[in-house]
Design an enzyme around this catalytic site. Sequence first.
Site, PDB file in Angstrom:
ATOM      1  N   HIS A 145     -26.358  71.953  46.924  1.00 35.34           N
ATOM      2  CA  HIS A 145     -26.261  70.786  46.058  1.00 35.34           C
ATOM      3  C   HIS A 145     -25.425  71.100  44.821  1.00 35.34           C
ATOM      4  O   HIS A 145     -25.470  72.212  44.277  1.00 35.34           O
ATOM      5  CB  HIS A 145     -27.651  70.328  45.608  1.00 35.34           C
ATOM      6  CG  HIS A 145     -28.405  69.565  46.652  1.00 35.34           C
ATOM      7  ND1 HIS A 145     -27.922  68.409  47.234  1.00 35.34           N
ATOM      8  CD2 HIS A 145     -29.630  69.780  47.220  1.00 35.34           C
ATOM      9  CE1 HIS A 145     -28.801  67.950  48.111  1.00 35.34           C
ATOM     10  NE2 HIS A 145     -29.846  68.773  48.136  1.00 35.34           N
ATOM     11  N   CYS A 201     -21.533  68.404  46.237  1.00 31.02           N
ATOM     12  CA  CYS A 201     -21.186  67.180  45.528  1.00 31.02           C
ATOM     13  C   CYS A 201     -20.645  67.516  44.139  1.00 31.02           C
ATOM     14  O   CYS A 201     -20.965  68.556  43.565  1.00 31.02           O
ATOM     15  CB  CYS A 201     -22.426  66.291  45.391  1.00 31.02           C
ATOM     16  SG  CYS A 201     -23.077  65.662  46.937  1.00 31.02           S
TER      17      CYS A 201
END
Length: 342
Positions: A145, A201
Amino acid sequence: MLMLTDCSSCRTPLQLPSGASSVRCTVCRAVTPVALAPAPAPSPDNGLLSFGQTPSVSGRKRAVICGVSYKGTKFELNGSINDANCMKYLLVNTFKFPESSILMLTEEETDPKQIPTKQNIRTAMQWLVQGCQSGDSLVFYYSGHGSQQRDPTGDEVDGYDETLCPMDFKTKGMIIDDEINATIVKPIPHGVKLHAIIDACHSGTMLDLSFLCRMDRNGRYKWEDHNPPMGHFKGTNGGEVICFSGCDDHQSSADTTCLSKVTSTGAMTYAFIEAIEMGHAKTYGDILTSMRTTIRKIESGGAHSSLLGMLFTRGRHGGGWKQEPQLTASEPFDVFTKRFSL
């Protein structure tokens, strides 16, 4: 040995000059006092990781590979550890990195020092650049992440810091791009080359490099100056740093089962490996173009037989997704003539 301490104000890791009683932060300019202590006797557990000791000759290859799956939490990812294993295979078999010079950090490792906690990732980044010298090739790979947070120092063009999320980020916090830059970008000396590959991301400027390659679908490009508006130095110590990232700062990156019908990997990682294995990696421009073409085919469900119907319709950060791989660098160059190599 590289000695570091956290800035007393912004927590950026700072390299300590030998014998210094204080050090000034290059990010926020705060002065941090240093408690001098006698040098400890050498031991296997002292200092930076003893894993993966490399030869003392020039021309070494060294890599840190992080795959964070957040297993058992609501943030769990299916492909990150597979990404890490695929990247290790690529480095060893295609680019001849010695296995002993690759430090793996995943939740599947048995050594507690190789679990991708915030502290272990910090220590691994320090190990990656420790003692590097002209001719060395370094790789930092991360699959997991990524996020953003407001920039308190005024050194971001868009007003946001990009962040990596270790497995313990909910309790220990994220690793911000200022720290990544200070740890693995600024120390790189002349003649050393560092490649970062970030499948997360909000990863477009994750290393805070000075230049971002803006390329349209016809291959026309220009380098966008991302030097901090407040004048903080984000460059190297003479070396070269180039980063491929999964998406722009405002975008998400997806998981895909492209490499295996039963196993997930990051879409960006798949596209990067495919570009190399299909012979589309002669130059940096070739790789970027190939990666973007692959991602667009995945997004549109186009006629790429191995990709049809295999993409998870969620981003690594949750919800729908759209991603366009990015290229950033410490210095601009002609992306279609500069040969790619690790």
